[in-house]
Scaffold this motif. Structure first.
Motif, PDB file in Angstrom:
ATOM      1  N   THR A   4       0.851  -1.182   0.000  1.00  0.00           N
ATOM      2  CA  THR A   4       0.000   0.000   0.000  1.00  0.00           C
ATOM      3  C   THR A   4       0.890   1.237   0.000  1.00  0.00           C
ATOM      4  N   ILE A   5       0.475   2.241  -0.746  1.00  0.00           N
ATOM      5  CA  ILE A   5       1.186   3.522  -0.761  1.00  0.00           C
ATOM      6  C   ILE A   5       0.425   4.478   0.144  1.00  0.00           C
ATOM      7  N   ALA A   6       1.134   5.077   1.105  1.00  0.00           N
ATOM      8  CA  ALA A   6       0.504   5.903   2.129  1.00  0.00           C
ATOM      9  C   ALA A   6       0.808   7.397   1.928  1.00  0.00           C
ATOM     10  N   GLU A   7       0.499   8.160   2.943  1.00  0.00           N
ATOM     11  CA  GLU A   7       0.514   9.626   2.893  1.00  0.00           C
ATOM     12  C   GLU A   7       1.791  10.291   2.366  1.00  0.00           C
ATOM     13  N   PRO A   8       2.983   9.780   2.653  1.00  0.00           N
ATOM     14  CA  PRO A   8       4.164  10.498   2.149  1.00  0.00           C
ATOM     15  C   PRO A   8       4.215  10.659   0.626  1.00  0.00           C
ATOM     16  N   ILE A  26       1.686  -0.401 -10.536  1.00  0.00           N
ATOM     17  CA  ILE A  26       1.593   0.860  -9.801  1.00  0.00           C
ATOM     18  C   ILE A  26       1.025   1.917 -10.741  1.00  0.00           C
ATOM     19  N   TYR A  27      -0.162   2.397 -10.385  1.00  0.00           N
ATOM     20  CA  TYR A  27      -0.917   3.325 -11.220  1.00  0.00           C
ATOM     21  C   TYR A  27      -0.810   4.744 -10.670  1.00  0.00           C
ATOM     22  N   ILE A  35      -1.136   0.955  -5.774  1.00  0.00           N
ATOM     23  CA  ILE A  35      -0.706  -0.386  -6.153  1.00  0.00           C
ATOM     24  C   ILE A  35      -1.949  -1.261  -6.317  1.00  0.00           C
ATOM     25  N   HIS A  36      -2.088  -1.867  -7.490  1.00  0.00           N
ATOM     26  CA  HIS A  36      -3.258  -2.700  -7.755  1.00  0.00           C
ATOM     27  C   HIS A  36      -3.164  -3.972  -6.912  1.00  0.00           C
ATOM     28  N   ALA A  54       6.994   5.716   1.532  1.00  0.00           N
ATOM     29  CA  ALA A  54       5.528   5.707   1.549  1.00  0.00           C
ATOM     30  C   ALA A  54       4.935   4.333   1.310  1.00  0.00           C
ATOM     31  N   ILE A  55       5.749   3.334   0.967  1.00  0.00           N
ATOM     32  CA  ILE A  55       5.235   2.018   0.600  1.00  0.00           C
ATOM     33  C   ILE A  55       5.420   1.037   1.754  1.00  0.00           C
TER      34      ILE A  55
END
Length: 107
Positions: A4-8, A26-27, A35-36, A54-55
């Protein structure tokens, strides 16, 4: 489980992770990368190259960023599984949670 890609990443989108991803999962949205969850093979190649850290593996997302797990899934709600981000390019969409965040990444 997936990454999951988060806030940063919001409003930063360095894209080093896109170049490293061997399956093109990764879109690029309007304000963040996503990330799908069905296309990701959990290889972890994206995580160490992210310059803003961020990941996260889904189980390791910090509690304060747990909403990003749902936002990542929501991004693909209507998009489905197109089978690769490169052919779509930037998608001018972010889930409401991300869209409504204040501007980030600015000094």
């Amino acid at each position: 489980m997936t990454y999951t890609i988060a806030e940063p990443c919001v409003d930063v989108m360095d894209k080093a992770c896109i170049e490293e991803c061997p399956v093109d999962c990764i879109y690029e949205g309007g304000r963040s990368l996503y990330i799908h969850p069905d296309e990701c093979v959990d290889c972890g190649a994206c995580e160490p190259v992210c310059p803003v850290e961020a990941i996260f593996y889904e189980d390791d997302v910090p509690d304060e960023w747990s909403e990003y797990i749902k936002a990542n899934v929501d991004f693909f709600q209507d998009l489905g599984s197109p089978g690769g981000a490169a052919k779509l390019g930037k998608i001018d969409y972010d889930p409401p949670f991300i869209k409504n965040l204040p501007p980030m990444g600015e000094e």
